[in-house]
Design a protein around this motif. Structure first.
Motif, PDB file in Angstrom:
ATOM      1  N   GLU A 146       0.824  -1.207   0.000  1.00  0.00           N
ATOM      2  CA  GLU A 146       0.000   0.000   0.000  1.00  0.00           C
ATOM      3  C   GLU A 146       0.861   1.260   0.000  1.00  0.00           C
ATOM      4  OE1 GLU A 146      -3.540   2.094   2.710  1.00  0.00           O
ATOM      5  OE2 GLU A 146      -2.757   0.102   3.231  1.00  0.00           O
ATOM      6  N   ALA A 149       2.601   1.978  -3.453  1.00  0.00           N
ATOM      7  CA  ALA A 149       1.746   2.041  -4.638  1.00  0.00           C
ATOM      8  C   ALA A 149       1.933   3.316  -5.445  1.00  0.00           C
ATOM      9  CB  ALA A 149       0.281   1.874  -4.239  1.00  0.00           C
ATOM     10  N   GLU A 150       2.103   4.443  -4.779  1.00  0.00           N
ATOM     11  CA  GLU A 150       2.199   5.726  -5.488  1.00  0.00           C
ATOM     12  C   GLU A 150       3.587   6.341  -5.404  1.00  0.00           C
ATOM     13  OE1 GLU A 150      -0.258   6.668  -7.314  1.00  0.00           O
ATOM     14  OE2 GLU A 150      -1.561   5.039  -6.599  1.00  0.00           O
ATOM     15  N   LYS A 151       4.578   5.578  -4.960  1.00  0.00           N
ATOM     16  CA  LYS A 151       5.922   6.117  -4.780  1.00  0.00           C
ATOM     17  C   LYS A 151       6.762   5.966  -6.049  1.00  0.00           C
ATOM     18  CE  LYS A 151       5.358   7.134  -0.395  1.00  0.00           C
ATOM     19  NZ  LYS A 151       3.935   6.788  -0.264  1.00  0.00           N
ATOM     20  N   PRO A 198       4.965  -1.803  -7.565  1.00  0.00           N
ATOM     21  CA  PRO A 198       3.812  -1.439  -8.392  1.00  0.00           C
ATOM     22  C   PRO A 198       3.971  -1.758  -9.877  1.00  0.00           C
ATOM     23  CG  PRO A 198       5.067   0.521  -7.795  1.00  0.00           C
ATOM     24  CD  PRO A 198       5.678  -0.618  -7.040  1.00  0.00           C
ATOM     25  N   THR A 252      12.955   5.071  -2.186  1.00  0.00           N
ATOM     26  CA  THR A 252      11.948   5.819  -2.931  1.00  0.00           C
ATOM     27  C   THR A 252      12.196   7.315  -2.804  1.00  0.00           C
ATOM     28  OG1 THR A 252      10.302   6.240  -1.199  1.00  0.00           O
ATOM     29  CG2 THR A 252      10.338   4.019  -2.136  1.00  0.00           C
TER      30      THR A 252
END
Length: 324
Positions: A146, A149-151, A198, A252
């Motif tokens: 989770e 996911a957007e990193k 991801p 990240t």
């Protein structure tokens, strides 16, 4: 088609929350260490029979073969297959032909072709099939997935090193073709990384160290990258002594995520986000119960595909013979 299949389940189980009768195929180390305690503590399953020509459990009906177990206990709804890898395909196919839900201990087959055929067979029979990547049920994996996911991911380091003499004592099959050698634990790391990252990634080069008296590697170095050329490096070794290492680090744009101790400890930056007791197989059987009751399958071959790529593409170096 390789991947996740959804199909109607032919067996009627009555109350969707009723206990599922399950049989265990293969009563070896992994079955005794992990599957039996998980089944025993599960509210979803009842162990009613085992199939193993060499081993029996007190208080449970035992059979010499899966075919004999299926004939002796026709009401079985599911089986968990814990045999050595090269035997899983034939056992799973028999169970599917009898209309049973099937859990496959990892890896789900000795080859991708075997798993592809099992997926097709499960679809035709309308039976749930579950490739049981137990490490994906480690406590920190879902939270890591989770968070990532957007990193924007800059680099991934995987270090999976353990002592084969501790974890596979006397198990000569692991050094034979299909036994996978160091990829037997290494595939656990790959099952986690394919779950939390991801984007898909691909093998670029590999070095496999193979003992002179073995057919499978005792150590491996793997380099992957994704479509954005993110470097992903994995180091697997079966010769680790002392403390064992099962760690994944992801750098990240928002700091480093570390999933250590096999996924039971999650650290982001300097903050310990989660640290919990390992109960992977409890989660595994909870997921299998969901699949049996819903009549669906969950078969992800990505971890096995990466191992197959390593054997296909890797440079082999012969090293000292392995003596247990």
């Amino acid at each position: 088609m390789l991947g996740i299949q959804n199909a109607p389940f032919l067996i009627t189980t009555g109350n969707p929350m009723s206990t599922i009768d399950i049989g265990l195929v293969g009563v070896g180390k992994i079955a005794c260490d992990q599957h039996l305690p998980a089944i025993d503590s599960s509210p979803d399953f009842r162990l009613v029979a085992t199939a193993d020509p060499h081993s029996r459990l007190d208080g449970v009906d035992g059979y010499d073969s899966l075919a004999a177990m299926l004939n002796g206990v026709p009401g079985l709804q599911a089986v968990a297959i814990c045999t050595p890898t090269h035997l899983r395909y034939s056992q799973a196919r028999i169970a599917l032909e009898h209309g049973k839900g099937v859990l496959l201990e990892k890896p789900p087959g000795a080859t991708l072709s075997e798993v592809e055929d099992l997926i097709s067979q499960a679809d035709r029979q309308g039976c749930p099939l579950f490739a049981a990547w137990h490490s994906r049920f480690a406590p920190g994996v879902a939270a890591a997935r989770e968070w990532l996911a957007e990193k924007a991911i800059h680099r991934v380091e995987i270090e999976w090193k353990e002592d084969v003499r501790v974890w596979h004592p006397g198990q000569a099959w692991i050094w034979e073709p299909g036994g996978m050698g160091v990829f037997d634990p290494g595939i656990n790391a790959l099952s986690i990384v394919t779950r939390i990252l991801p984007r898909a990634f691909f093998l670029r080069e590999a070095s496999l160290q193979v003992p002179s008296n073995c057919q499978t590697p005792i150590a491996a170095e793997l380099s992957f990258s994704d479509a954005q050329d993110t470097p992903i490096h994995a180091a697997f070794d079966f010769r680790q002594t002392g403390p064992q290492t099962w760690d994944i680090h992801v750098d990240t744009d928002d700091g480093r995520l570390s999933l250590t101790h096999g996924g039971s400890r999650l650290v982001i930056g300097r903050q310990v986000v989660l640290e919990a007791e390992e109960r992977e197989y409890a989660g595994l059987y909870a997921r299998f119960a969901e699949l049996v009751r819903a009549g669906t399958s969950d078969v992800d071959v990505a971890p096995l595909r990466h191992v197959a790529d390593a054997f296909l593409y890797g440079h082999r170096e012969i090293v000292d013979a392995f003596v247990e």
